[in-house]
Design an enzyme around this catalytic site. Structure first.
Site, PDB file in Angstrom:
ATOM      1  N   ALA A  11       0.825  -1.218   0.000  1.00  0.00           N
ATOM      2  CA  ALA A  11       0.000   0.000   0.000  1.00  0.00           C
ATOM      3  C   ALA A  11       0.854   1.261   0.000  1.00  0.00           C
ATOM      4  O   ALA A  11       0.457   2.290   0.518  1.00  0.00           O
ATOM      5  CB  ALA A  11      -0.920  -0.002   1.219  1.00  0.00           C
ATOM      6  N   ALA A  12       2.051   1.156  -0.591  1.00  0.00           N
ATOM      7  CA  ALA A  12       2.948   2.319  -0.544  1.00  0.00           C
ATOM      8  C   ALA A  12       2.845   3.199  -1.783  1.00  0.00           C
ATOM      9  O   ALA A  12       3.432   4.270  -1.829  1.00  0.00           O
ATOM     10  CB  ALA A  12       4.392   1.861  -0.352  1.00  0.00           C
ATOM     11  N   ARG A  17      -3.172   9.516  -9.482  1.00  0.00           N
ATOM     12  CA  ARG A  17      -4.348   9.800 -10.315  1.00  0.00           C
ATOM     13  C   ARG A  17      -5.624  10.039  -9.521  1.00  0.00           C
ATOM     14  O   ARG A  17      -6.669  10.374 -10.088  1.00  0.00           O
ATOM     15  CB  ARG A  17      -4.564   8.661 -11.324  1.00  0.00           C
ATOM     16  CG  ARG A  17      -3.619   8.791 -12.525  1.00  0.00           C
ATOM     17  CD  ARG A  17      -4.055   7.853 -13.617  1.00  0.00           C
ATOM     18  NE  ARG A  17      -3.609   6.495 -13.387  1.00  0.00           N
ATOM     19  CZ  ARG A  17      -4.223   5.419 -13.872  1.00  0.00           C
ATOM     20  NH1 ARG A  17      -5.342   5.553 -14.567  1.00  0.00           N
ATOM     21  NH2 ARG A  17      -3.752   4.216 -13.636  1.00  0.00           N
ATOM     22  N   GLN A  75       7.938   2.008   3.622  1.00  0.00           N
ATOM     23  CA  GLN A  75       8.812   1.844   2.451  1.00  0.00           C
ATOM     24  C   GLN A  75       9.103   3.230   1.882  1.00  0.00           C
ATOM     25  O   GLN A  75       8.219   3.887   1.344  1.00  0.00           O
ATOM     26  CB  GLN A  75       8.135   0.983   1.378  1.00  0.00           C
ATOM     27  CG  GLN A  75       9.052   0.697   0.194  1.00  0.00           C
ATOM     28  CD  GLN A  75       8.295   0.291  -1.065  1.00  0.00           C
ATOM     29  OE1 GLN A  75       7.074   0.446  -1.150  1.00  0.00           O
ATOM     30  NE2 GLN A  75       9.015  -0.219  -2.041  1.00  0.00           N
ATOM     31  N   THR A  81       7.605  -3.307  -6.388  1.00  0.00           N
ATOM     32  CA  THR A  81       6.862  -4.269  -5.556  1.00  0.00           C
ATOM     33  C   THR A  81       7.812  -5.242  -4.843  1.00  0.00           C
ATOM     34  O   THR A  81       7.544  -5.649  -3.713  1.00  0.00           O
ATOM     35  CB  THR A  81       5.858  -5.071  -6.406  1.00  0.00           C
ATOM     36  OG1 THR A  81       6.557  -5.624  -7.538  1.00  0.00           O
ATOM     37  CG2 THR A  81       4.738  -4.186  -6.914  1.00  0.00           C
ATOM     38  N   TYR A 102      -2.817  -6.487  -2.553  1.00  0.00           N
ATOM     39  CA  TYR A 102      -2.667  -5.060  -2.836  1.00  0.00           C
ATOM     40  C   TYR A 102      -3.718  -4.281  -2.035  1.00  0.00           C
ATOM     41  O   TYR A 102      -4.898  -4.648  -2.038  1.00  0.00           O
ATOM     42  CB  TYR A 102      -2.895  -4.770  -4.330  1.00  0.00           C
ATOM     43  CG  TYR A 102      -1.789  -5.196  -5.275  1.00  0.00           C
ATOM     44  CD1 TYR A 102      -0.620  -5.795  -4.832  1.00  0.00           C
ATOM     45  CD2 TYR A 102      -1.928  -4.958  -6.644  1.00  0.00           C
ATOM     46  CE1 TYR A 102       0.375  -6.166  -5.725  1.00  0.00           C
ATOM     47  CE2 TYR A 102      -0.935  -5.320  -7.546  1.00  0.00           C
ATOM     48  CZ  TYR A 102       0.217  -5.933  -7.079  1.00  0.00           C
ATOM     49  OH  TYR A 102       1.190  -6.287  -7.970  1.00  0.00           O
ATOM     50  N   ASP A 104      -5.050  -1.606  -2.770  1.00  0.00           N
ATOM     51  CA  ASP A 104      -5.997  -0.902  -3.640  1.00  0.00           C
ATOM     52  C   ASP A 104      -6.804  -1.873  -4.507  1.00  0.00           C
ATOM     53  O   ASP A 104      -7.411  -1.466  -5.496  1.00  0.00           O
ATOM     54  CB  ASP A 104      -5.265   0.126  -4.515  1.00  0.00           C
ATOM     55  CG  ASP A 104      -4.126  -0.490  -5.323  1.00  0.00           C
ATOM     56  OD1 ASP A 104      -3.948  -1.719  -5.268  1.00  0.00           O
ATOM     57  OD2 ASP A 104      -3.417   0.277  -6.009  1.00  0.00           O
TER      58      ASP A 104
HETATM   59  C1  UD1 Z   1       2.254  -4.914 -10.763  1.00  0.00           C
HETATM   60  C2  UD1 Z   1       2.953  -6.158 -11.268  1.00  0.00           C
HETATM   61  C3  UD1 Z   1       2.320  -6.591 -12.604  1.00  0.00           C
HETATM   62  C4  UD1 Z   1       0.820  -6.779 -12.435  1.00  0.00           C
HETATM   63  C5  UD1 Z   1       0.190  -5.535 -11.842  1.00  0.00           C
HETATM   64  C6  UD1 Z   1      -1.249  -5.782 -11.514  1.00  0.00           C
HETATM   65  C7  UD1 Z   1       5.248  -6.010 -10.519  1.00  0.00           C
HETATM   66  C8  UD1 Z   1       6.641  -5.651 -10.884  1.00  0.00           C
HETATM   67  N1  UD1 Z   1       4.341  -5.873 -11.473  1.00  0.00           N
HETATM   68  O1  UD1 Z   1       2.456  -3.859 -11.689  1.00  0.00           O
HETATM   69  O2  UD1 Z   1       2.907  -7.779 -13.058  1.00  0.00           O
HETATM   70  O3  UD1 Z   1       0.245  -7.091 -13.692  1.00  0.00           O
HETATM   71  O4  UD1 Z   1       0.861  -5.171 -10.620  1.00  0.00           O
HETATM   72  O5  UD1 Z   1      -1.847  -4.585 -11.146  1.00  0.00           O
HETATM   73  O6  UD1 Z   1       4.992  -6.432  -9.423  1.00  0.00           O
HETATM   74  N2  UD1 Z   1       3.609  -0.784  -4.409  1.00  0.00           N
HETATM   75  C9  UD1 Z   1       4.320  -0.542  -3.245  1.00  0.00           C
HETATM   76  N3  UD1 Z   1       5.603  -0.117  -3.343  1.00  0.00           N
HETATM   77  C10 UD1 Z   1       6.219   0.085  -4.531  1.00  0.00           C
HETATM   78  C11 UD1 Z   1       5.484  -0.166  -5.718  1.00  0.00           C
HETATM   79  C12 UD1 Z   1       4.184  -0.610  -5.617  1.00  0.00           C
HETATM   80  O7  UD1 Z   1       3.794  -0.703  -2.149  1.00  0.00           O
HETATM   81  O8  UD1 Z   1       7.396   0.483  -4.529  1.00  0.00           O
HETATM   82  C13 UD1 Z   1       2.213  -1.259  -4.303  1.00  0.00           C
HETATM   83  C14 UD1 Z   1       1.226  -0.286  -4.880  1.00  0.00           C
HETATM   84  O9  UD1 Z   1       0.712   0.570  -3.860  1.00  0.00           O
HETATM   85  C15 UD1 Z   1       0.133  -1.210  -5.409  1.00  0.00           C
HETATM   86  C16 UD1 Z   1       0.899  -2.479  -5.777  1.00  0.00           C
HETATM   87  O10 UD1 Z   1       2.117  -2.427  -5.075  1.00  0.00           O
HETATM   88  O11 UD1 Z   1      -0.801  -1.532  -4.409  1.00  0.00           O
HETATM   89  C17 UD1 Z   1       1.141  -2.584  -7.279  1.00  0.00           C
HETATM   90  O12 UD1 Z   1       1.848  -1.470  -7.728  1.00  0.00           O
HETATM   91  P1  UD1 Z   1       1.581  -0.864  -9.171  1.00  0.00           P
HETATM   92  O13 UD1 Z   1       2.608   0.162  -9.438  1.00  0.00           O
HETATM   93  O14 UD1 Z   1       0.161  -0.533  -9.314  1.00  0.00           O
HETATM   94  O15 UD1 Z   1       1.798  -2.125 -10.104  1.00  0.00           O
HETATM   95  P2  UD1 Z   1       2.880  -2.380 -11.202  1.00  0.00           P
HETATM   96  O16 UD1 Z   1       4.239  -2.431 -10.563  1.00  0.00           O
HETATM   97  O17 UD1 Z   1       2.680  -1.460 -12.321  1.00  0.00           O
END
Ligand code: UD1
Ligand code: CA
Length: 460
Positions: A11-12, A17, A75, A81, A102, A104
């Site tokens: 949830a970081a 948007r 974080q 992720t 996740y 969200d």
């Molecule tokens: C990620 C997956 C992708 C998948 C998609 C589904 C990875 C590298 N990719 O994409 O394969 O199809 O989710 O939605 O894992 N978050 C953190 N810290 C971070 C980055 C993200 O807590 O540094 C959290 C976000 O708040 C969110 C979740 O991880 O809840 C996913 O992050 P987001 O950036 O939406 O997904 P992608 O990395 O684009």
């Protein structure tokens, strides 16, 4: 011994948007923060630990969630992720299976997660995937010639051939903690986004011949995430539709299942009827045969059997007795308890008052901080003056009293049993039982009195 479940909720993310000062996962869906839905789904697995990785919004998130037993991991900065799960890794029980969710993605069902946890308990990596007509933006599931999962490639790193894959990663997975923590140590950020991808552990699992078992949600809405207000609004409708469906299946009549909103927990007995545009908040219980008219708002209310709430009523923190009739246009405020077969009518406001069996307050009254006995009648336009500008005072109206129209009962005051109060009275001393008390100026007639007439303007 079956391995315990440790849940990691990511949830970081910034939630750019949403264009909001509120952290994204605190935006409400059905009256509860997005992350609250995720935690509720996790709770149903009876997890040993729940670890939330958060970043933006600082302590606003732990404070708003208010669950001391959760493990909160900051974080900062957010490097992907994989990096997020690395922050949580030291807090995990090595004997556990880890479920990654996740914050969200609010509508994930516990049943789906249970299946995944069972597979992870057998030593597998359970991966939740879906097929999308338009997979743009998602990590693609790359399978080998035997159909087994080989790795996940992120959209930005994918070849033209890989971009043509329609099966995508939802991000939700379950796997043994020991394996996860070992693989996390080997992640690199050598990719198109310069991020540590959690998804890279899938290729590591495949290389070590750890079974990777794809699971699928029962419905697409389970895995939909919220990135914008539009997506939030859409998921709200989906969720409300699901709640309405469940009520219909259970035997509740909804005059239009598209026009009901439940932001909390609504429980219904048999043969409950709910007309259009009603909003239920907090815990609302409707017993057998209750009818709710159109456009009512009920917040933390218990309505006993056979009671009817007529349209446009607003009821909060109250109990409505069996067979009572409330509304239209009634406002019932916290601390109010209506006994059986009471009648509360239009433009009546009740606050912190107990109203006894079969008493009637039918029109345009305010009754606050009062005890009203049984079979009392309160006429139109009567109010309890309960507030002297500094303190609130109590009014007692005993059984069978009859209060005429347009009276002011200046609290503290007692109206005795079967007393009658004449219309238009201001009652500031207690009125004895059984007698008529009137407190108003006597009408006088002035014989021969003439209305003033307009003076004629002087002619010039
Ligand atoms: C990620 C997956 C992708 C998948 C998609 C589904 C990875 C590298 N990719 O994409 O394969 O199809 O989710 O939605 O894992 N978050 C953190 N810290 C971070 C980055 C993200 O807590 O540094 C959290 C976000 O708040 C969110 C979740 O991880 O809840 C996913 O992050 P987001 O950036 O939406 O997904 P992608 O990395 O684009
Ligand atoms: Ca990203």
């Amino acid at each position: 011994m079956t391995p315990p479940v440790n849940v990691v909720i990511l949830a970081a993310g910034k939630g750019t948007r949403m264009h909001s000062d509120l952290p994204k996962v605190l935006h409400p869906l059905a009256g509860r923060p997005l992350i609250g839905h995720v935690i509720a789904a996790a709770d149903r697995l009876a997890p040993e630990r729940i670890c939330v990785v958060y970043g933006h919004g600082g302590d606003a998130l732990p404070q708003a969630v208010g669950r001391d037993e959760l493990i909160w991991v900051m974080q900062e900065p957010q490097l992907g992720t994989g990096h997020a799960v690395q922050q949580a890794a030291p807090r995990l029980n090595p004997e556990a299976v880890v479920l990654i969710l996740y914050g969200d993605v609010p509508l994930i069902r516990a049943e789906t997660l249970q299946e995944m946890v069972a597979l992870a308990r057998e030593g597998a990596v359970a991966l939740l995937t879906v097929r999308l007509a338009n997979p743009a933006g998602y990590g693609r599931i790359v399978r080998n010639s035997q159909g087994g999962v080989e790795r996940i490639v992120e959209h930005k790193d994918a070849s033209a051939e890989e971009l043509a894959i329609h099966e995508v990663n939802t991000g939700i997975m379950a796997l043994p903690a020991k394996r996860l923590t070992a693989w996390l140590k080997r992640l690199s950020n050598d990719n198109a986004q310069g991020e540590y991808y959690l998804t890279d552990i899938i290729a590591m699992a495949a290389a070590e011949q750890v079974p990777i078992l794809p699971c699928h949600p029962a419905a697409m809405w389970e895995v939909l995430g919220v990135n914008s207000r539009a997506q939030l609004a859409e998921l709200e409708r989906t969720h409300q539709h699901n709640l309405a469906e469940a009520l219909l299946v259970q035997g509740v009549t909804l005059l239009d299942p598209k026009r009901i909103d439940i932001r909390g927990e609504l429980t219904c007995g048999r043969d409950v009827i709910i007309d259009i545009n009603c909003l239920f908040e907090g815990r609302v219980q409707l017993a057998d045969g209750v009818k709710i008219g159109a456009n009512c708002v009920l917040n933390n209310v218990e309505v006993a059997a056979g009671a009817e709430i007529l349209p446009f009523s607003h009821i909060e923190g109250a109990r409505i007795g069996a067979g009572s009739r409330v509304g239209p246009y009634s406002r019932i405020r916290p601390g109010t308890e209506l006994a059986e077969q009471t009648h509360i009518g239009n433009f009546v406001e009740l606050k912190n008052s107990q109203v006894g069996f079969n008493s009637k307050i039918n029109h345009l009254s305010y009754v606050g901080d009062a005890s009203v006995g049984s079979k009392v009648n309160i006429g139109a336009g009567t109010i309890t003056a309960n507030y002297d500008g500094a303190n609130k005072h109590h009014t007692d109206i005993e059984d069978n009293a009859s209060i005429g129209s347009n009276c002011v009962l200046v609290a503290p005051v007692r109206i005795g049993a079967a007393a009658t109060i004449g219309a238009g009275s201001v009652i500031s001393k207690s009125a004895p039982a059984g007698e008529l008390t009137v407190a108003r100026a006597k009408a006088v007639t002035i014989a021969g009195w003439k209305r003033p007439t307009k003076k004629m303007k002087e002619e010039r």
